[in-house]
Motif scaffolding. Structure first.
Motif, PDB file in Angstrom:
ATOM      1  N   VAL A  93     -71.213 -39.297 -69.370  1.00  0.00           N
ATOM      2  CA  VAL A  93     -72.101 -38.572 -70.277  1.00  0.00           C
ATOM      3  C   VAL A  93     -71.528 -38.560 -71.684  1.00  0.00           C
ATOM      4  O   VAL A  93     -72.242 -38.795 -72.673  1.00  0.00           O
ATOM      5  CB  VAL A  93     -72.323 -37.135 -69.771  1.00  0.00           C
ATOM      6  N   LEU A  94     -70.236 -38.301 -71.798  1.00  0.00           N
ATOM      7  CA  LEU A  94     -69.608 -38.259 -73.122  1.00  0.00           C
ATOM      8  C   LEU A  94     -69.647 -39.621 -73.803  1.00  0.00           C
ATOM      9  O   LEU A  94     -69.872 -39.714 -75.016  1.00  0.00           O
ATOM     10  CB  LEU A  94     -68.164 -37.767 -72.990  1.00  0.00           C
ATOM     11  N   GLU A  95     -69.429 -40.697 -73.025  1.00  0.00           N
ATOM     12  CA  GLU A  95     -69.460 -42.043 -73.605  1.00  0.00           C
ATOM     13  C   GLU A  95     -70.858 -42.388 -74.104  1.00  0.00           C
ATOM     14  O   GLU A  95     -71.030 -42.925 -75.201  1.00  0.00           O
ATOM     15  CB  GLU A  95     -69.014 -43.074 -72.565  1.00  0.00           C
ATOM     16  N   VAL A  96     -71.863 -42.084 -73.300  1.00  0.00           N
ATOM     17  CA  VAL A  96     -73.240 -42.381 -73.711  1.00  0.00           C
ATOM     18  C   VAL A  96     -73.621 -41.550 -74.929  1.00  0.00           C
ATOM     19  O   VAL A  96     -74.243 -42.045 -75.879  1.00  0.00           O
ATOM     20  CB  VAL A  96     -74.218 -42.124 -72.551  1.00  0.00           C
ATOM     21  N   ASP A  97     -73.239 -40.275 -74.925  1.00  0.00           N
ATOM     22  CA  ASP A  97     -73.549 -39.388 -76.049  1.00  0.00           C
ATOM     23  C   ASP A  97     -72.931 -39.921 -77.344  1.00  0.00           C
ATOM     24  O   ASP A  97     -73.608 -40.013 -78.382  1.00  0.00           O
ATOM     25  CB  ASP A  97     -73.027 -37.986 -75.753  1.00  0.00           C
ATOM     26  N   ASP A  98     -71.664 -40.292 -77.278  1.00  0.00           N
ATOM     27  CA  ASP A  98     -70.999 -40.835 -78.470  1.00  0.00           C
ATOM     28  C   ASP A  98     -71.636 -42.153 -78.912  1.00  0.00           C
ATOM     29  O   ASP A  98     -71.793 -42.403 -80.114  1.00  0.00           O
ATOM     30  CB  ASP A  98     -69.510 -41.060 -78.193  1.00  0.00           C
ATOM     31  N   MET A 119     -66.727 -48.877 -78.529  1.00  0.00           N
ATOM     32  CA  MET A 119     -67.139 -47.703 -77.754  1.00  0.00           C
ATOM     33  C   MET A 119     -66.511 -47.699 -76.356  1.00  0.00           C
ATOM     34  O   MET A 119     -66.177 -46.647 -75.823  1.00  0.00           O
ATOM     35  CB  MET A 119     -68.667 -47.660 -77.633  1.00  0.00           C
ATOM     36  N   VAL A 120     -66.353 -48.880 -75.766  1.00  0.00           N
ATOM     37  CA  VAL A 120     -65.821 -48.963 -74.404  1.00  0.00           C
ATOM     38  C   VAL A 120     -64.299 -48.866 -74.390  1.00  0.00           C
ATOM     39  O   VAL A 120     -63.713 -48.151 -73.561  1.00  0.00           O
ATOM     40  CB  VAL A 120     -66.281 -50.279 -73.727  1.00  0.00           C
ATOM     41  N   LEU A 121     -63.645 -49.570 -75.310  1.00  0.00           N
ATOM     42  CA  LEU A 121     -62.191 -49.669 -75.269  1.00  0.00           C
ATOM     43  C   LEU A 121     -61.481 -48.558 -76.040  1.00  0.00           C
ATOM     44  O   LEU A 121     -60.319 -48.263 -75.767  1.00  0.00           O
ATOM     45  CB  LEU A 121     -61.749 -51.033 -75.832  1.00  0.00           C
ATOM     46  N   ALA A 122     -62.148 -47.961 -76.999  1.00  0.00           N
ATOM     47  CA  ALA A 122     -61.527 -46.924 -77.818  1.00  0.00           C
ATOM     48  C   ALA A 122     -62.333 -45.625 -77.703  1.00  0.00           C
ATOM     49  O   ALA A 122     -63.190 -45.494 -76.826  1.00  0.00           O
ATOM     50  CB  ALA A 122     -61.428 -47.385 -79.273  1.00  0.00           C
ATOM     51  N   ASP A 123     -62.061 -44.698 -78.573  1.00  0.00           N
ATOM     52  CA  ASP A 123     -62.769 -43.419 -78.542  1.00  0.00           C
ATOM     53  C   ASP A 123     -63.175 -43.036 -79.961  1.00  0.00           C
ATOM     54  O   ASP A 123     -62.658 -42.079 -80.535  1.00  0.00           O
ATOM     55  CB  ASP A 123     -61.863 -42.336 -77.940  1.00  0.00           C
ATOM     56  N   PRO A 124     -64.136 -43.777 -80.550  1.00  0.00           N
ATOM     57  CA  PRO A 124     -64.524 -43.505 -81.934  1.00  0.00           C
ATOM     58  C   PRO A 124     -65.220 -42.149 -82.079  1.00  0.00           C
ATOM     59  O   PRO A 124     -65.940 -41.703 -81.173  1.00  0.00           O
ATOM     60  CB  PRO A 124     -65.485 -44.647 -82.268  1.00  0.00           C
ATOM     61  N   MET A 125     -65.034 -41.511 -83.192  1.00  0.00           N
ATOM     62  CA  MET A 125     -65.615 -40.205 -83.462  1.00  0.00           C
ATOM     63  C   MET A 125     -66.950 -40.364 -84.191  1.00  0.00           C
ATOM     64  O   MET A 125     -66.986 -40.919 -85.289  1.00  0.00           O
ATOM     65  CB  MET A 125     -64.662 -39.376 -84.333  1.00  0.00           C
ATOM     66  N   SER A 182     -71.088 -35.278 -84.782  1.00  0.00           N
ATOM     67  CA  SER A 182     -70.983 -34.539 -83.524  1.00  0.00           C
ATOM     68  C   SER A 182     -69.740 -34.990 -82.774  1.00  0.00           C
ATOM     69  O   SER A 182     -69.613 -36.163 -82.423  1.00  0.00           O
ATOM     70  CB  SER A 182     -72.232 -34.787 -82.671  1.00  0.00           C
ATOM     71  N   TRP A 183     -68.843 -34.058 -82.518  1.00  0.00           N
ATOM     72  CA  TRP A 183     -67.594 -34.421 -81.837  1.00  0.00           C
ATOM     73  C   TRP A 183     -66.976 -33.167 -81.230  1.00  0.00           C
ATOM     74  O   TRP A 183     -66.888 -32.119 -81.880  1.00  0.00           O
ATOM     75  CB  TRP A 183     -66.630 -35.045 -82.835  1.00  0.00           C
ATOM     76  N   ILE A 184     -66.539 -33.259 -79.963  1.00  0.00           N
ATOM     77  CA  ILE A 184     -65.922 -32.105 -79.314  1.00  0.00           C
ATOM     78  C   ILE A 184     -64.446 -32.338 -79.032  1.00  0.00           C
ATOM     79  O   ILE A 184     -63.760 -31.434 -78.562  1.00  0.00           O
ATOM     80  CB  ILE A 184     -66.651 -31.755 -77.999  1.00  0.00           C
ATOM     81  N   GLY A 185     -63.950 -33.529 -79.323  1.00  0.00           N
ATOM     82  CA  GLY A 185     -62.546 -33.823 -79.088  1.00  0.00           C
ATOM     83  C   GLY A 185     -61.684 -33.480 -80.288  1.00  0.00           C
ATOM     84  O   GLY A 185     -62.170 -32.970 -81.309  1.00  0.00           O
ATOM     85  N   PRO A 186     -60.409 -33.769 -80.215  1.00  0.00           N
ATOM     86  CA  PRO A 186     -59.517 -33.499 -81.349  1.00  0.00           C
ATOM     87  C   PRO A 186     -59.799 -34.449 -82.512  1.00  0.00           C
ATOM     88  O   PRO A 186     -60.068 -35.633 -82.310  1.00  0.00           O
ATOM     89  CB  PRO A 186     -58.118 -33.751 -80.759  1.00  0.00           C
ATOM     90  N   ARG A 187     -59.747 -33.915 -83.734  1.00  0.00           N
ATOM     91  CA  ARG A 187     -59.987 -34.722 -84.927  1.00  0.00           C
ATOM     92  C   ARG A 187     -58.656 -35.333 -85.360  1.00  0.00           C
ATOM     93  O   ARG A 187     -57.761 -34.648 -85.837  1.00  0.00           O
ATOM     94  CB  ARG A 187     -60.592 -33.884 -86.049  1.00  0.00           C
ATOM     95  N   LEU A 213     -56.726 -38.947 -87.320  1.00  0.00           N
ATOM     96  CA  LEU A 213     -56.985 -40.027 -88.266  1.00  0.00           C
ATOM     97  C   LEU A 213     -57.462 -41.285 -87.548  1.00  0.00           C
ATOM     98  O   LEU A 213     -58.331 -42.007 -88.050  1.00  0.00           O
ATOM     99  CB  LEU A 213     -55.720 -40.322 -89.070  1.00  0.00           C
ATOM    100  N   VAL A 214     -56.903 -41.550 -86.375  1.00  0.00           N
ATOM    101  CA  VAL A 214     -57.304 -42.736 -85.611  1.00  0.00           C
ATOM    102  C   VAL A 214     -58.759 -42.618 -85.177  1.00  0.00           C
ATOM    103  O   VAL A 214     -59.549 -43.571 -85.309  1.00  0.00           O
ATOM    104  CB  VAL A 214     -56.386 -42.927 -84.389  1.00  0.00           C
ATOM    105  N   ALA A 215     -59.129 -41.435 -84.663  1.00  0.00           N
ATOM    106  CA  ALA A 215     -60.506 -41.238 -84.212  1.00  0.00           C
ATOM    107  C   ALA A 215     -61.487 -41.340 -85.375  1.00  0.00           C
ATOM    108  O   ALA A 215     -62.574 -41.913 -85.248  1.00  0.00           O
ATOM    109  CB  ALA A 215     -60.644 -39.885 -83.517  1.00  0.00           C
ATOM    110  N   VAL A 216     -61.110 -40.784 -86.529  1.00  0.00           N
ATOM    111  CA  VAL A 216     -61.972 -40.867 -87.714  1.00  0.00           C
ATOM    112  C   VAL A 216     -62.119 -42.315 -88.167  1.00  0.00           C
ATOM    113  O   VAL A 216     -63.227 -42.792 -88.459  1.00  0.00           O
ATOM    114  CB  VAL A 216     -61.421 -39.989 -88.855  1.00  0.00           C
ATOM    115  N   GLY A 217     -60.984 -43.043 -88.242  1.00  0.00           N
ATOM    116  CA  GLY A 217     -61.035 -44.443 -88.663  1.00  0.00           C
ATOM    117  C   GLY A 217     -61.872 -45.290 -87.733  1.00  0.00           C
ATOM    118  O   GLY A 217     -62.707 -46.095 -88.174  1.00  0.00           O
TER     119      GLY A 217
END
Length: 360
Positions: free
Chosen positions: A44-49, A222-228, A232-237, A239-243
């Motif tokens: 669900v989280l992957e599809v939402d992102d 989207m599959v290999l990483a965890d882009p922000m 909308s984001w519920i995980g930790p913010r 620099l890597v996620a933002v980039g």
């Protein structure tokens, strides 16, 4: 269809694809809110992102594309008078409509509690209605700043906007006008690139290349990483996620325009472009439609997720279109338009601008 007309229709196709993604995303979020699917499910989280990382960026770019022609033709004041009253009207009307639906379905309490919920909804934006507040802010900012005035002004304003967008990336503000700030960068990009620049993304052979790059590169991210996602984001913010989020949003947004250019040359152009033309109506009414559909299915004992997704998404598109069709023929178009008195005032203003009825 001539190439120039096909490229213009590609904008409507892009809106159609994006509004479908928005409807599906809100159906899925409704299922998690109702505890019909686990809130923390990795799938669900992957599809939402994967949905939120690009669909609003497409609308933000297109909103920016049409700002400069409007301001240059009608002036700053005329342009803003053509847009802001409608955004405010729709925000008030649909905040009340959504609150009324919650009250009727027993989800907002009674008496003073329900009244307090309405006042709160006006301040914090009820559901996705924050987008209307975002459009007010960026329309004023873009019309007043006019970043196309000179190269130095374009560079300076863009650097400032990018800094603000990155600082707010993935952040959801608690009040109206604070949500979606990260999308300002895409809006500014639309202003500076303009209609011609975005049209080139939908023309062959670039459209096909962008479509392939969007699917392959964006999908891999989207599959290999965890882009922000930007809004909308519920995980930790981090620099890597933002980039990663910035890269994924940019690639998938460009890819969406490429896909739109490809589809604009197929038989799918008519239905998708129609959805794009009516994306404003779908956006405003789909949350109510999907919520009522979910409650109806749950009341009937239906708990299969795929049934909720299919029927909820269908209702999220068809019910708003039905309201628009009925309202335009039975005399209550004010659900999606300004009241007659305000429309008459705009007709008397020689500097008025006809608002594009699509969701921008």
């Amino acid at each position: 269809m001539p190439d120039s007309s096909r490229r213009e229709r590609a904008f409507d196709v892009a809106r159609g694809l994006a509004i479908l993604a928005i409807v599906v995303g809100h159906v899925l979020r409704g299922l998690t809110a109702a505890d019909l699917v686990p809130r923390t499910s990795p799938t669900v989280l992957e599809v939402d992102d994967a949905l939120y990382v690009w669909h609003l960026a497409v609308f933000a770019v297109l909103a920016g594309v049409f700002l400069r022609p409007g301001v240059e033709k009608h002036g700053v004041g005329g342009y803003l008078r053509s847009r802001l009253p409608l955004f405010v009207h729709l925000y008030v009307v649909w905040t009340v409509v959504q609150a009324a639906v919650r009250f009727v379905t027993g989800r907002s309490g009674d008496g003073e509690e329900a009244l307090g919920n309405i006042f709160t909804a006006f301040l914090v934006a009820d559901g996705p209605l924050w987008w209307l507040g975002f459009l007010v802010v960026v329309s004023v900012a873009g019309a007043v700043a006019r970043p196309w005035r000179s190269r130095s002004w374009a560079v300076g304003s863009t650097l400032a906007v990018v800094a603000v967008s990155l600082a707010a990336w993935g952040w959801t503000g608690p009040w109206l006008f604070l949500e979606g700030v990260a999308l300002t960068g895409f809006f500014w990009l639309g202003i500076l690139v303009g209609r011609g620049g975005v049209s080139r993304l939908t023309a062959p052979p670039l459209a096909g290349r962008l479509a392939a790059a969007g699917v392959v590169v964006g999908g891999a991210l989207m599959v290999l990483a965890d882009p922000m996602p930007p809004s909308s984001w519920i995980g930790p913010r981090t620099l890597v996620a933002v980039g990663l989020g910035l890269v994924a949003s940019s690639v998938l947004c460009a890819g969406a325009f490429g896909v739109s250019g490809v589809l604009a040359r197929t038989a799918l152009v008519r239905p998708l472009a129609f959805l794009g033309e009516r994306s404003l109506e779908i956006f405003l009414a789909h949350v109510v439609a999907t919520s009522l559909t979910r409650n109806l299915l749950s009341g009937l004992g239906v708990d299969e997720v795929w049934v909720h997704l299919v029927l909820g998404s269908a209702a999220g598109v068809l019910v708003p279109l039905g309201l628009w069709w009925a309202g335009s023929r039975l005399g209550f178009p004010w659900l999606f338009e300004l009241p007659p008195a305000l429309r008459a005032a705009r007709r008397r203003d020689p500097r008025r601008q006809t608002l594009d009825r699509s969701f921008n």
